[in-house]
Design an enzyme around this catalytic site. Structure first.
Site, PDB file in Angstrom:
ATOM      1  N   ARG A 208      20.736  -5.614   0.369  1.00 21.87           N
ATOM      2  CA  ARG A 208      21.167  -4.372  -0.247  1.00 21.87           C
ATOM      3  C   ARG A 208      22.095  -3.663   0.740  1.00 21.87           C
ATOM      4  O   ARG A 208      21.917  -3.755   1.965  1.00 21.87           O
ATOM      5  CB  ARG A 208      19.969  -3.469  -0.570  1.00 21.87           C
ATOM      6  CG  ARG A 208      19.131  -3.962  -1.722  1.00 21.87           C
ATOM      7  CD  ARG A 208      19.880  -3.942  -3.038  1.00 21.87           C
ATOM      8  NE  ARG A 208      20.035  -2.565  -3.526  1.00 21.87           N
ATOM      9  CZ  ARG A 208      20.852  -2.228  -4.510  1.00 21.87           C
ATOM     10  NH1 ARG A 208      21.626  -3.138  -5.073  1.00 21.87           N
ATOM     11  NH2 ARG A 208      20.931  -0.973  -4.916  1.00 21.87           N
TER      12      ARG A 208
ATOM     13  N   ASP B   4      12.858  -1.846  12.554  1.00 22.32           N
ATOM     14  CA  ASP B   4      13.118  -0.504  13.047  1.00 22.32           C
ATOM     15  C   ASP B   4      13.715  -0.631  14.448  1.00 22.32           C
ATOM     16  O   ASP B   4      13.644  -1.686  15.088  1.00 22.32           O
ATOM     17  CB  ASP B   4      11.829   0.316  13.096  1.00 22.32           C
ATOM     18  CG  ASP B   4      11.405   0.810  11.725  1.00 22.32           C
ATOM     19  OD1 ASP B   4      12.291   1.117  10.908  1.00 22.32           O
ATOM     20  OD2 ASP B   4      10.185   0.877  11.457  1.00 22.32           O
TER      21      ASP B   4
ATOM     22  N   GLU C  65      23.844   9.240   0.348  1.00 23.65           N
ATOM     23  CA  GLU C  65      23.674   7.789   0.479  1.00 23.65           C
ATOM     24  C   GLU C  65      23.560   7.163  -0.902  1.00 23.65           C
ATOM     25  O   GLU C  65      22.673   7.511  -1.685  1.00 23.65           O
ATOM     26  CB  GLU C  65      22.422   7.458   1.291  1.00 23.65           C
ATOM     27  CG  GLU C  65      22.533   7.775   2.754  1.00 23.65           C
ATOM     28  CD  GLU C  65      21.364   7.218   3.555  1.00 23.65           C
ATOM     29  OE1 GLU C  65      20.567   6.442   2.994  1.00 23.65           O
ATOM     30  OE2 GLU C  65      21.254   7.569   4.739  1.00 23.65           O
TER      31      GLU C  65
ATOM     32  N   ARG D 290       0.859  -1.168   0.000  1.00 21.57           N
ATOM     33  CA  ARG D 290       0.000   0.000   0.000  1.00 21.57           C
ATOM     34  C   ARG D 290       0.900   1.224   0.000  1.00 21.57           C
ATOM     35  O   ARG D 290       2.074   1.155   0.363  1.00 21.57           O
ATOM     36  CB  ARG D 290      -0.920   0.021   1.229  1.00 21.57           C
ATOM     37  CG  ARG D 290      -0.196   0.131   2.549  1.00 21.57           C
ATOM     38  CD  ARG D 290      -1.141   0.082   3.728  1.00 21.57           C
ATOM     39  NE  ARG D 290      -0.426   0.300   4.980  1.00 21.57           N
ATOM     40  CZ  ARG D 290      -0.202   1.486   5.525  1.00 21.57           C
ATOM     41  NH1 ARG D 290      -0.625   2.570   4.899  1.00 21.57           N
ATOM     42  NH2 ARG D 290       0.437   1.613   6.666  1.00 21.57           N
TER      43      ARG D 290
ATOM     44  N   ARG E 211      19.513   9.968  -1.264  1.00 18.11           N
ATOM     45  CA  ARG E 211      19.154  11.101  -0.421  1.00 18.11           C
ATOM     46  C   ARG E 211      20.399  11.780   0.122  1.00 18.11           C
ATOM     47  O   ARG E 211      21.501  11.221   0.103  1.00 18.11           O
ATOM     48  CB  ARG E 211      18.247  10.674   0.727  1.00 18.11           C
ATOM     49  CG  ARG E 211      18.821   9.640   1.683  1.00 18.11           C
ATOM     50  CD  ARG E 211      17.769   9.238   2.708  1.00 18.11           C
ATOM     51  NE  ARG E 211      18.281   8.263   3.671  1.00 18.11           N
ATOM     52  CZ  ARG E 211      17.604   7.823   4.714  1.00 18.11           C
ATOM     53  NH1 ARG E 211      16.375   8.247   4.925  1.00 18.11           N
ATOM     54  NH2 ARG E 211      18.118   6.934   5.555  1.00 18.11           N
TER      55      ARG E 211
ATOM     56  N   ARG F 210      -2.325  10.825   2.420  1.00 14.98           N
ATOM     57  CA  ARG F 210      -2.946  11.613   3.477  1.00 14.98           C
ATOM     58  C   ARG F 210      -3.637  12.822   2.857  1.00 14.98           C
ATOM     59  O   ARG F 210      -2.994  13.638   2.204  1.00 14.98           O
ATOM     60  CB  ARG F 210      -1.895  12.099   4.468  1.00 14.98           C
ATOM     61  CG  ARG F 210      -1.258  11.004   5.287  1.00 14.98           C
ATOM     62  CD  ARG F 210      -0.334  11.621   6.320  1.00 14.98           C
ATOM     63  NE  ARG F 210       0.416  10.601   7.028  1.00 14.98           N
ATOM     64  CZ  ARG F 210       1.471  10.859   7.789  1.00 14.98           C
ATOM     65  NH1 ARG F 210       1.885  12.101   7.925  1.00 14.98           N
ATOM     66  NH2 ARG F 210       2.112   9.886   8.400  1.00 14.98           N
TER      67      ARG F 210
ATOM     68  N   TYR G 178      13.794  -6.972   8.321  1.00 12.42           N
ATOM     69  CA  TYR G 178      13.983  -5.542   8.512  1.00 12.42           C
ATOM     70  C   TYR G 178      13.302  -5.117   9.811  1.00 12.42           C
ATOM     71  O   TYR G 178      12.105  -5.305   9.997  1.00 12.42           O
ATOM     72  CB  TYR G 178      13.412  -4.720   7.355  1.00 12.42           C
ATOM     73  CG  TYR G 178      13.666  -3.242   7.568  1.00 12.42           C
ATOM     74  CD1 TYR G 178      14.930  -2.721   7.325  1.00 12.42           C
ATOM     75  CD2 TYR G 178      12.682  -2.419   8.082  1.00 12.42           C
ATOM     76  CE1 TYR G 178      15.196  -1.385   7.569  1.00 12.42           C
ATOM     77  CE2 TYR G 178      12.940  -1.078   8.333  1.00 12.42           C
ATOM     78  CZ  TYR G 178      14.199  -0.568   8.066  1.00 12.42           C
ATOM     79  OH  TYR G 178      14.464   0.753   8.321  1.00 12.42           O
TER      80      TYR G 178
END
Length: 370
Positions: free
Chosen positions: A252, A352, A303, A175, A283, A179, A350
């Site tokens: 990666r 956080d 990066e 998804r 970025r 917003r 992954y």
């Protein structure tokens, strides 16, 4: 004669998982030796002090969580500031707010109401609606339409993954949050910020009073190290632990180019994404803005995404069908060993930062509080 081990745990890796595990073990009267192949603690959260700025040496780390228990936990070691992640996308010199919100839609189309924005997105995406998108590009187009996809998603995603969007599986983008408010806060979490003084304050607090050896290669010293402790906690690559018996898991990687600039403000924001394919980096970070710095000079980081085979550190697991099947074999093998595997590399997942901490807290609770 039975020799008494010097430590209860040998913890391989001084990142968040290893540090939280060691801290929680110490609270229960257990002893640990924490080792790391790098010359610093903190893993990828490590900050290097340059020009009196806490430079995120391994890329931006922005703490965010909805779990008040974890937020309170980290704030016990260091107070966090009020930093709110509000990145900006640069596409061929034009700027767009992220995540996709009413500011973005106004910048793209000049619309002023949610109804106008929804109408354009529905019109652009309807021609791509199909029962089962076959790749990431089809999935994204069906969700947001052409303008958002081609300007803000396609180039960035292809650089990040090193593959054409038509070659990437659709499930990568399940998804895309849209917003219909003028809200540039990237995360929806209730709690968000950066440790005041940098992440070294957090990892240092967690590892206070715990024996640490840095610059130590576990695999080169495995036999002698494991004689020191009753049990091993391993936070490195699980495939490397088993000498790549079932093959090498794919990741990666990233390369970071840090630069000191003799100006006080380079880009006016901590994070600006470059979404066109022609620019090789994804970025630019300007680290002083993470802590609202007023230093005379500034430090920026570009990066560059890489295949992990060309990078010193793996960052993002490639959780496709092939790699997940390979990881499952390693996981099954690990179930029969007297080793605790935890963290992003050991679990090929992954995470956080708040999720790593939560996983380590859950593991120690199950281990010690039964």
């Amino acid at each position: 004669m039975i020799l008494t081990k010097k430590y209860d745990f040998l913890i391989v890796g001084a990142g968040l998982y290893g540090a939280v595990f060691a801290h929680e073990a110490k609270k229960r009267g257990k002893t640990s030796l924490v080792i790391d192949k790098r010359e610093h603690i903190g893993g990828n959260t490590f900050c290097e002090k340059i020009e009196d700025i806490n430079v995120h040496a391994y890329g931006a780390h922005i703490f965010h969580t909805n779990d008040k228990r974890i937020w309170d936990y980290v704030n016990d070691f260091v107070p966090f500031n009020r930093y709110t992640n509000s990145p900006v996308a640069n596409y061929k010199g034009s700027f767009y707010n992220l995540p996709f919100n009413m500011n973005t839609f106004h910048q793209l189309w000049g619309v002023k109401t949610p109804a106008e924005a929804k109408s354009i997105i529905e019109e652009q995406s309807k021609k791509y609606q199909k029962n089962r998108p076959e790749n990431l590009e089809e999935q994204a187009l069906s969700l947001v339409g052409e303008d958002i996809y081609y300007k803000l998603i396609k180039g960035y995603t292809e650089k990040q993954w090193g593959r054409k969007a038509t070659e990437l599986p659709a499930f990568i983008i399940k998804r895309l949050p849209l917003r219909y408010t003028f809200d540039n806060n990237y995360f929806n979490d209730n709690y968000q910020g950066i440790p005041i003084g940098g992440y070294n304050e957090l990892s240092g607090g967690l590892l206070e009073g715990i024996d640490i050896q840095l610059g130590v290669n576990y695999f080169k010293n495995k036999e002698s190290l494991e004689k020191l402790a009753s049990k091993t906690v391993f936070t490195g690559k699980i495939d490397e632990y088993y000498n790549y018996e079932y093959g090498k898991l794919e990741y990666r990687g990233l390369r970071f180019d840090h630069e000191i600039l003799e100006i006080d403000n380079y880009q006016g924001n901590a994070v600006i994404n470059y979404t066109e394919a022609e620019i090789p980096y994804t970025r630019i970070l300007e680290h002083k803005h993470f802590e609202f710095g007023q230093q005379k000079n500034t430090v920026i980081t570009k990066e560059y995404p890489l295949e992990a085979s060309t990078s010193q550190e793996p960052y993002y697991p490639i959780n496709d069908e092939k790699n997940n099947a390979m990881y499952f074999k390693y996981k099954k093998k690990a179930e029969n060993d007297n080793v605790i595997f935890g963290g992003r590399l050991a679990e090929y997942k992954y995470y956080d930062m708040h999720q790593v901490i939560g996983a380590a807290l859950a593991k120690t609770k199950n281990l010690f509080d039964i």
